[in-house]
Design an enzyme around this catalytic site. Structure first.
Site, short mmCIF file in Angstrom:
data_model
loop_
_atom_site.label_atom_id
_atom_site.label_comp_id
_atom_site.label_asym_id
_atom_site.label_seq_id
_atom_site.Cartn_x
_atom_site.Cartn_y
_atom_site.Cartn_z
N ASP A 66 0.86 -1.22 -0.03
CA ASP A 66 -0.04 -0.05 -0.14
C ASP A 66 0.89 1.31 -0.04
OD1 ASP A 66 -2.60 1.31 0.25
OD2 ASP A 66 -2.36 1.64 2.18
N THR A 99 -3.08 5.41 -4.24
CA THR A 99 -2.14 6.22 -3.42
C THR A 99 -0.73 6.29 -4.32
OG1 THR A 99 -1.44 4.67 -1.81
CG2 THR A 99 -3.06 6.20 -1.23
N THR A 100 -0.25 4.80 -4.54
CA THR A 100 0.70 4.83 -5.41
C THR A 100 0.74 5.51 -6.84
OG1 THR A 100 0.99 2.63 -4.36
CG2 THR A 100 2.38 3.05 -6.03
N ASP A 392 -8.87 -0.45 1.51
CA ASP A 392 -9.16 0.12 0.02
C ASP A 392 -10.43 -0.37 -0.60
OD1 ASP A 392 -6.64 1.46 0.79
OD2 ASP A 392 -5.60 0.62 -0.97
N1 LIG Z 1 -6.04 -7.31 -13.37
C1 LIG Z 1 -5.58 -6.07 -13.64
N2 LIG Z 1 -4.89 -5.96 -14.76
C2 LIG Z 1 -4.26 -4.96 -15.06
N3 LIG Z 1 -4.10 -3.76 -14.49
C3 LIG Z 1 -4.73 -4.04 -13.09
C4 LIG Z 1 -5.25 -5.09 -12.68
N4 LIG Z 1 -5.69 -4.86 -11.51
C5 LIG Z 1 -5.46 -3.52 -11.16
N5 LIG Z 1 -4.79 -3.17 -12.23
C6 LIG Z 1 -4.14 -1.72 -12.40
O1 LIG Z 1 -3.43 -1.45 -11.10
C7 LIG Z 1 -3.42 -0.22 -10.67
C8 LIG Z 1 -3.53 -0.22 -9.29
O2 LIG Z 1 -2.35 -0.76 -8.36
P1 LIG Z 1 -2.21 -0.32 -6.94
O3 LIG Z 1 -3.50 -0.80 -6.50
O4 LIG Z 1 -0.94 -1.12 -6.83
O5 LIG Z 1 -1.80 1.00 -6.83
P2 LIG Z 1 -2.79 2.07 -6.30
O6 LIG Z 1 -4.17 1.80 -6.25
O7 LIG Z 1 -2.27 3.09 -7.07
O8 LIG Z 1 -2.21 2.36 -4.90
P3 LIG Z 1 -2.27 1.89 -3.47
O9 LIG Z 1 -3.59 0.63 -3.84
O10 LIG Z 1 -1.22 1.31 -3.12
O11 LIG Z 1 -3.10 2.95 -2.60
C9 LIG Z 1 -4.18 0.43 -11.55
O12 LIG Z 1 -4.06 1.05 -12.55
C10 LIG Z 1 -5.12 -0.57 -11.83
O13 LIG Z 1 -6.11 -0.32 -13.21
MG LIG Z 2 -4.85 0.19 -5.26
#
Ligand SMILES: Nc1ncnc2c1ncn2[C@@H]1O[C@H](COP(=O)(O)OP(=O)(O)OP(=O)(O)O)[C@@H](O)[C@H]1O
Ligand SMILES: [Mg+2]
Length: 555
Positions: A66, A99-100, A392
């Site tokens: 996260d 957030t990332t 989340d």
């Molecule tokens: N099955 C999937 N195939 C492709 N991309 C995906 C898939 N699932 C999630 N994503 C993508 O991954 C990204 C989110 O990644 P992640 O949850 O690690 O980071 P975040 O939501 O930005 O931050 P955090 O969850 O740490 O607060 C988004 O761009 C989302 O569209």
């Molecule tokens: Mg996320």
């Protein structure tokens, strides 16, 4: 006027210890610090992102994917880096997820801004261009987003699954996403004008170690993870009057240390009798109120336990404050802090049932006002990361239900936004145009990093994605598992639109904040160590902690 000034010599107004970095050096310093932070979390982005293990100064360990948790736990002591961490915190508060993404985009904006600065483009033009691009991007997000039917459970579940992918919660994402959707719908009310209001206050998360994640459960009402204080007490109570007590059922202690000297055994006996009387009285007050069950946040004296058992009252001591507060919603009771002035109206009403296997009580209100998500996992680390992932996803689902707009993930939205921003850039005159284009490039960081983290070629991926969007495939994104470009919306990779809007806005605001600074004046030692690309923020800059807040007004 002094002679020195007349001679045109500079006047020194700063103390000897203070340091000053100006113009290009200040920008370089700030941009490097901010980029270092962004780069520290990049590798966690997406389903194939890795986790980080953070060990604090006390040696306690957090393993997480996260973004905001990583940045909060990292011991960062640099004012610029802290501004970027604020991006993550704002994103967490406003959207709960992404957030990332927000931090990574902020870092990329600054990287591209650095190139523009090198071409002698004035920071003000870059700031203006970024601002225009962010506004345009928000408008485009709204245009691209699909409106969904809040009762489309299938689609809403997909948003939960997307948000959990890549996190500890992923292993059981079908089961958990269903629980999350049910939990949110349990605390959603439709207002008179047809809007859905989700009140997550009525949702409580409890965690338990020792069982599998798949055995997590959603319960009506609340739970109390405690034992009855006495073996002879009932363990269940149906249609019970429930007292929530925030006062110890113990002999009242005086504030001052008193010493009682007794001279004969009679006196001692009297003293003990008085204590006993006091306890009896308290229990009698509880019985008189008509309580069948007492959840007490404080202690219960052994003797009082015995009297309570004799009255047939189920009592629990040292219940968590948060549990009592939640139970007060569930059974509609007040939390009583003074027994003597309590009345029957303070009591709540509901059913209390004992789960002997898990050693906890379920408490259900008459028409349950709340739900509890009971998360289970084998160890503390598993449960903690599970809880973060579920949190989340809960925010994501709550937002989807109340806002009703969703987008295709997997980089689809970012590539589409970039392409539309490039079109928009043509209509922008002056150097701002270059900044708008740089903004578009920065958004494409998301698909690039998603590919990179999945071990795919990021350039090939971006080329394919751009081609698909050029052909009008608005929802073409990256399938990180196959490496193909596909319609991610149809594939179920769906994200709430609000989170994306927020990420774009806060990333651009933070970048602009950093770009606007041309002078760093530090009261202490200002290290110019730029930090390395992987290793987090540069150190030093101690004594500048107070600048973060002050800079806020410079926007
Ligand atoms: N099955 C999937 N195939 C492709 N991309 C995906 C898939 N699932 C999630 N994503 C993508 O991954 C990204 C989110 O990644 P992640 O949850 O690690 O980071 P975040 O939501 O930005 O931050 P955090 O969850 O740490 O607060 C988004 O761009 C989302 O569209
Ligand atoms: Mg996320």
């Amino acid at each position: 006027m002094s002679q020195r000034m007349q001679q045109g010599q500079p006047m020194i107004v700063m103390s000897e210890d203070s340091q000053r970095v100006k113009d290009q050096d200040a920008q370089d310093y700030n941009i490097s610090a901010a980029r270092a932070v962004a780069e520290a979390v990049r590798s966690t982005l997406g389903p194939k992102g890795m986790d980080k293990m953070l060990v604090d100064s006390m040696g306690s360990v957090t393993i997480t994917n996260d973004g905001v948790t990583i940045l909060k736990e990292m011991d960062i002591d640099n004012p610029t880096a802290e501004m970027i961490i604020e991006v993550a915190e704002t994103q967490e508060d406003e959207a709960g997820d992404g957030t990332t993404t927000a931090v990574a985009i902020a870092g990329e904006l600054l990287k591209n801004a650095e190139d523009l600065l090198e071409q002698d483009i004035h920071p003000t033009a870059i700031i203006k261009g970024f601002h225009m691009a962010a506004e345009q991007a928000r408008a485009e997000v709204d245009d691209i987003a699909e409106d969904i039917d809040p009762s489309d459970e299938e689609l809403i579940r997909k948003t939960a699954e997307t948000s959990m992918t890549g996190k500890g919660a992923e292993v059981n994402k079908e089961h958990l996403s269903q629980l999350i959707v049910d939990a949110v719908s349990g605390v959603t009310v439709e207002t008179n004008d047809g809007e859905n209001v989700v009140d997550l206050e009525f949702l409580n998360i409890e965690t338990q170690t020792g069982r599998a994640v798949g055995e997590s459960d959603l319960l009506e009402g609340g739970i109390v993870d405690k034992d009855p204080v006495h073996d002879n007490m009932p363990t269940d109570a149906e249609d019970a009057d429930i007292l929530l007590l925030n006062e110890p059922i113990e002999v009242e202690e005086t504030d001052v240390d008193t010493e009682v000297s007794v001279t004969d055994p009679d006196q001692l006996q009297k003293f003990l009798d008085r204590e006993e009387e006091q306890l009896k009285e308290k229990v009698q007050q509880i019985a008189d109120l008509g309580a069948d069950v007492v959840f007490c946040q404080k202690g219960i004296d052994d003797l009082a336990q015995h009297y309570l058992a004799k009255e047939g009252i189920l009592a629990v001591r040292r219940a968590k404050k948060s549990d009592l507060e939640f139970l007060s919603e569930v059974v509609d009771a007040a939390v009583v802090s003074d027994l003597a002035s309590a009345s029957t109206e303070d009591l709540g009403f509901g059913d209390v049932t004992r789960d002997e296997e898990d050693e906890l009580f379920y408490v259900e209100g008459e028409d349950a006002h709340g739900v509890t998500l009971l998360l289970r996992g084998s160890t503390d680390h598993v449960v903690d990361e599970l809880e973060r992932g579920v949190n989340d996803a809960l925010d994501v689902v709550a937002q989807t239900v109340s806002d009703g707009r969703v987008l295709a993930g997997g980089g689809a939205i970012e590539v589409e936004l970039a392409s539309r921003l490039r079109d928009y850039a043509d209509s922008v005159s002056g150097r701002e145009q270059l900044a708008v284009e740089a903004f578009a490039d920065s958004l494409e960081l998301v698909p690039r990093v998603l590919a990179e983290n999945a071990g795919l070629d990021s350039i090939d991926t971006l080329v394919d994605l751009r081609a698909a969007h050029e052909d009008g495939d608005v929802t073409a994104g990256l399938n990180v598992f196959s490496g193909d470009v596909e319609d991610t919306f149809d594939a179920g990779v769906v994200e709430p639109a609000h989170a994306k809007e927020q990420a774009v806005t806060s990333a651009s605001e933070a970048a602009n904040l950093v770009l606007k600074i041309d002078d760093i004046i530090s009261a202490g030692d200002l290290s110019t160590d730029k930090g390395d690309d992987e290793g987090g923020a540069p150190g030093g800059a101690g004594g500048m902690g107070g600048m973060g807040g002050g800079m806020g007004g410079m926007m």
